[in-house]
Scaffold this motif. Structure first.
Motif, PDB file in Angstrom:
ATOM      1  N   ALA A 114     -75.333 -50.982 -48.576  1.00 36.56           N
ATOM      2  CA  ALA A 114     -74.460 -52.140 -48.805  1.00 36.56           C
ATOM      3  C   ALA A 114     -73.663 -52.514 -47.563  1.00 36.56           C
ATOM      4  O   ALA A 114     -73.039 -53.567 -47.520  1.00 36.56           O
ATOM      5  N   GLY A 115     -73.674 -51.657 -46.545  1.00 37.18           N
ATOM      6  CA  GLY A 115     -72.922 -51.922 -45.327  1.00 37.18           C
ATOM      7  C   GLY A 115     -73.688 -52.803 -44.365  1.00 37.18           C
ATOM      8  O   GLY A 115     -74.854 -53.149 -44.582  1.00 37.18           O
ATOM      9  N   PHE A 116     -73.004 -53.171 -43.288  1.00 33.89           N
ATOM     10  CA  PHE A 116     -73.592 -54.024 -42.262  1.00 33.89           C
ATOM     11  C   PHE A 116     -73.432 -53.328 -40.920  1.00 33.89           C
ATOM     12  O   PHE A 116     -72.325 -52.923 -40.552  1.00 33.89           O
ATOM     13  N   VAL A 117     -74.545 -53.195 -40.192  1.00 38.11           N
ATOM     14  CA  VAL A 117     -74.535 -52.561 -38.874  1.00 38.11           C
ATOM     15  C   VAL A 117     -75.141 -53.526 -37.871  1.00 38.11           C
ATOM     16  O   VAL A 117     -76.238 -54.051 -38.093  1.00 38.11           O
ATOM     17  N   VAL A 118     -74.435 -53.750 -36.780  1.00 31.49           N
ATOM     18  CA  VAL A 118     -74.970 -54.564 -35.696  1.00 31.49           C
ATOM     19  C   VAL A 118     -74.856 -53.771 -34.404  1.00 31.49           C
ATOM     20  O   VAL A 118     -73.861 -53.086 -34.166  1.00 31.49           O
ATOM     21  N   VAL A 146     -62.397 -58.417 -33.012  1.00 29.13           N
ATOM     22  CA  VAL A 146     -63.426 -58.495 -34.047  1.00 29.13           C
ATOM     23  C   VAL A 146     -63.185 -57.540 -35.211  1.00 29.13           C
ATOM     24  O   VAL A 146     -63.898 -57.585 -36.210  1.00 29.13           O
ATOM     25  N   VAL A 147     -62.169 -56.687 -35.093  1.00 29.79           N
ATOM     26  CA  VAL A 147     -61.910 -55.662 -36.115  1.00 29.79           C
ATOM     27  C   VAL A 147     -60.698 -56.040 -36.960  1.00 29.79           C
ATOM     28  O   VAL A 147     -59.692 -56.534 -36.445  1.00 29.79           O
ATOM     29  N   LYS A 148     -60.800 -55.793 -38.242  1.00 30.53           N
ATOM     30  CA  LYS A 148     -59.688 -56.045 -39.169  1.00 30.53           C
ATOM     31  C   LYS A 148     -58.516 -55.118 -38.860  1.00 30.53           C
ATOM     32  O   LYS A 148     -58.726 -53.991 -38.379  1.00 30.53           O
ATOM     33  N   PRO A 149     -57.279 -55.542 -39.150  1.00 26.56           N
ATOM     34  CA  PRO A 149     -56.154 -54.603 -39.052  1.00 26.56           C
ATOM     35  C   PRO A 149     -56.447 -53.342 -39.871  1.00 26.56           C
ATOM     36  O   PRO A 149     -56.945 -53.431 -40.994  1.00 26.56           O
ATOM     37  N   GLY A 150     -56.174 -52.197 -39.289  1.00 21.79           N
ATOM     38  CA  GLY A 150     -56.496 -50.933 -39.937  1.00 21.79           C
ATOM     39  C   GLY A 150     -57.907 -50.461 -39.666  1.00 21.79           C
ATOM     40  O   GLY A 150     -58.284 -49.356 -40.068  1.00 21.79           O
ATOM     41  N   GLY A 151     -58.689 -51.292 -38.962  1.00 21.08           N
ATOM     42  CA  GLY A 151     -60.060 -50.926 -38.628  1.00 21.08           C
ATOM     43  C   GLY A 151     -60.115 -49.865 -37.548  1.00 21.08           C
ATOM     44  O   GLY A 151     -59.110 -49.514 -36.920  1.00 21.08           O
ATOM     45  N   LEU A 152     -61.310 -49.349 -37.307  1.00 24.42           N
ATOM     46  CA  LEU A 152     -61.499 -48.140 -36.517  1.00 24.42           C
ATOM     47  C   LEU A 152     -62.225 -48.406 -35.198  1.00 24.42           C
ATOM     48  O   LEU A 152     -63.071 -49.296 -35.118  1.00 24.42           O
ATOM     49  N   LEU A 153     -61.889 -47.611 -34.204  1.00 17.67           N
ATOM     50  CA  LEU A 153     -62.585 -47.624 -32.920  1.00 17.67           C
ATOM     51  C   LEU A 153     -62.901 -46.194 -32.532  1.00 17.67           C
ATOM     52  O   LEU A 153     -62.037 -45.316 -32.605  1.00 17.67           O
ATOM     53  N   ALA A 154     -64.147 -45.963 -32.107  1.00 19.48           N
ATOM     54  CA  ALA A 154     -64.539 -44.663 -31.572  1.00 19.48           C
ATOM     55  C   ALA A 154     -65.122 -44.877 -30.185  1.00 19.48           C
ATOM     56  O   ALA A 154     -66.140 -45.565 -30.035  1.00 19.48           O
ATOM     57  N   ARG A 203     -67.540 -60.443 -24.693  1.00 17.45           N
ATOM     58  CA  ARG A 203     -67.598 -61.782 -25.300  1.00 17.45           C
ATOM     59  C   ARG A 203     -68.572 -61.716 -26.475  1.00 17.45           C
ATOM     60  O   ARG A 203     -69.689 -62.202 -26.399  1.00 17.45           O
ATOM     61  N   LEU A 204     -68.122 -61.124 -27.542  1.00 16.67           N
ATOM     62  CA  LEU A 204     -69.005 -60.857 -28.671  1.00 16.67           C
ATOM     63  C   LEU A 204     -69.197 -62.088 -29.560  1.00 16.67           C
ATOM     64  O   LEU A 204     -68.233 -62.791 -29.860  1.00 16.67           O
ATOM     65  N   PRO A 205     -70.420 -62.326 -30.018  1.00 19.21           N
ATOM     66  CA  PRO A 205     -70.683 -63.422 -30.947  1.00 19.21           C
ATOM     67  C   PRO A 205     -70.387 -62.980 -32.388  1.00 19.21           C
ATOM     68  O   PRO A 205     -71.255 -62.997 -33.254  1.00 19.21           O
ATOM     69  N   VAL A 206     -69.140 -62.568 -32.604  1.00 11.14           N
ATOM     70  CA  VAL A 206     -68.716 -61.998 -33.883  1.00 11.14           C
ATOM     71  C   VAL A 206     -67.399 -62.658 -34.284  1.00 11.14           C
ATOM     72  O   VAL A 206     -66.515 -62.848 -33.435  1.00 11.14           O
ATOM     73  N   LEU A 207     -67.254 -62.979 -35.553  1.00 14.10           N
ATOM     74  CA  LEU A 207     -66.024 -63.598 -36.036  1.00 14.10           C
ATOM     75  C   LEU A 207     -64.840 -62.649 -35.890  1.00 14.10           C
ATOM     76  O   LEU A 207     -64.979 -61.436 -36.037  1.00 14.10           O
ATOM     77  N   SER A 208     -63.678 -63.207 -35.651  1.00 13.92           N
ATOM     78  CA  SER A 208     -62.456 -62.407 -35.550  1.00 13.92           C
ATOM     79  C   SER A 208     -62.173 -61.691 -36.864  1.00 13.92           C
ATOM     80  O   SER A 208     -62.389 -62.255 -37.945  1.00 13.92           O
ATOM     81  N   GLN A 209     -61.724 -60.463 -36.758  1.00 15.75           N
ATOM     82  CA  GLN A 209     -61.326 -59.632 -37.893  1.00 15.75           C
ATOM     83  C   GLN A 209     -62.401 -59.559 -38.984  1.00 15.75           C
ATOM     84  O   GLN A 209     -62.105 -59.566 -40.180  1.00 15.75           O
ATOM     85  N   SER A 210     -63.660 -59.458 -38.555  1.00 18.19           N
ATOM     86  CA  SER A 210     -64.760 -59.420 -39.528  1.00 18.19           C
ATOM     87  C   SER A 210     -65.364 -58.028 -39.710  1.00 18.19           C
ATOM     88  O   SER A 210     -66.162 -57.834 -40.622  1.00 18.19           O
ATOM     89  N   LEU A 211     -64.956 -57.077 -38.871  1.00 13.96           N
ATOM     90  CA  LEU A 211     -65.562 -55.751 -38.912  1.00 13.96           C
ATOM     91  C   LEU A 211     -64.554 -54.680 -39.320  1.00 13.96           C
ATOM     92  O   LEU A 211     -63.351 -54.831 -39.107  1.00 13.96           O
TER      93      LEU A 211
END
Length: 199
Positions: free
Chosen positions: A66-70, A133-141, A100-108
């Motif tokens: 059900a997840g989305f991976v790009v 591109v990451v929602k507040p509370g989203g993660l970075l590794a 310069r990612l082709p990704v909507l703001s706060q979508s991941l």
């Protein structure tokens, strides 16, 4: 495209075909780093600078069907190697600059980046783009399968205090971009910095 980008493309493009063969034992380290991110089933995650896609199977497993991976990479040859390895089945692959990612703001829900930060011409801008591109509370590794000292030795250079991945430089760089560093590991066999997107 800037000269910096051209250099990165040339460097990785020339090495893409044999990349996985050079580092055949990294799979478990990638899987462990993805597990430490704390992604949940149904999450949307980006592998920024995905290269040959070594993290993509673990990312797919973490977010489930059900997840989305790009996976995004600047180098066509690396993406072609990912396809040859069958990793395109785990993610949508995109030829794109991580700054310069082709990704909507706060979508991941999260971003995984192996070895990326040192290859960004302007790491501060790159970190801001990942935050965009990451929602507040989203993660970075930010990951590398070997630590900073081992990587420096492999590259024939000395590890210095101004190393970008050193905690003293990385923490303020991430904070200025909207991230809060929550965990920092730099051991001979692993580098992993985890951060959370601030509101």
């Amino acid at each position: 495209m800037t000269d910096d980008h051209t250099h990165v493309q040339e460097f990785f493009g020339a090495r893409a075909a044999g990349w996985d063969a050079r580092f055949p034992d990294d799979g478990p380290a990638y899987a462990a780093a993805v597990a430490d991110m704390g992604l949940r089933p149904g999450d949307a995650v980006l592998d920024a600078g995905c290269g040959t896609g070594r993290a993509l199977p673990a990312l797919r497993e973490a977010v489930g069907a059900a997840g989305f991976v790009v996976g995004a990479d600047l180098t066509p040859e690396m993406l072609a190697a990912a396809v040859r390895a069958g990793r395109h089945r785990d993610a949508q692959l995109v030829l794109a600059d991580a700054a310069r990612l082709p990704v909507l703001s706060q979508s991941l829900d999260g971003v995984f980046a192996a070895g990326l930060i040192a290859h960004l011409p302007r790491p501060d801008e790159g970190a801001r783009e990942l935050a965009r591109v990451v929602k507040p509370g989203g993660l970075l590794a930010l990951f590398h399968p070997i630590g900073r000292a081992a990587l420096a030795a492999r590259q024939g250079r000395r590890l210095t205090d101004d190393d970008l991945r050193g905690e003293g430089r990385l923490r303020p760089l991430l904070a200025a971009a909207g991230w809060r560093l929550t965990s920092y590991t730099d051991e001979p066999g692993r580098f992993l910095a985890l951060a959370v997107r601030q509101d």
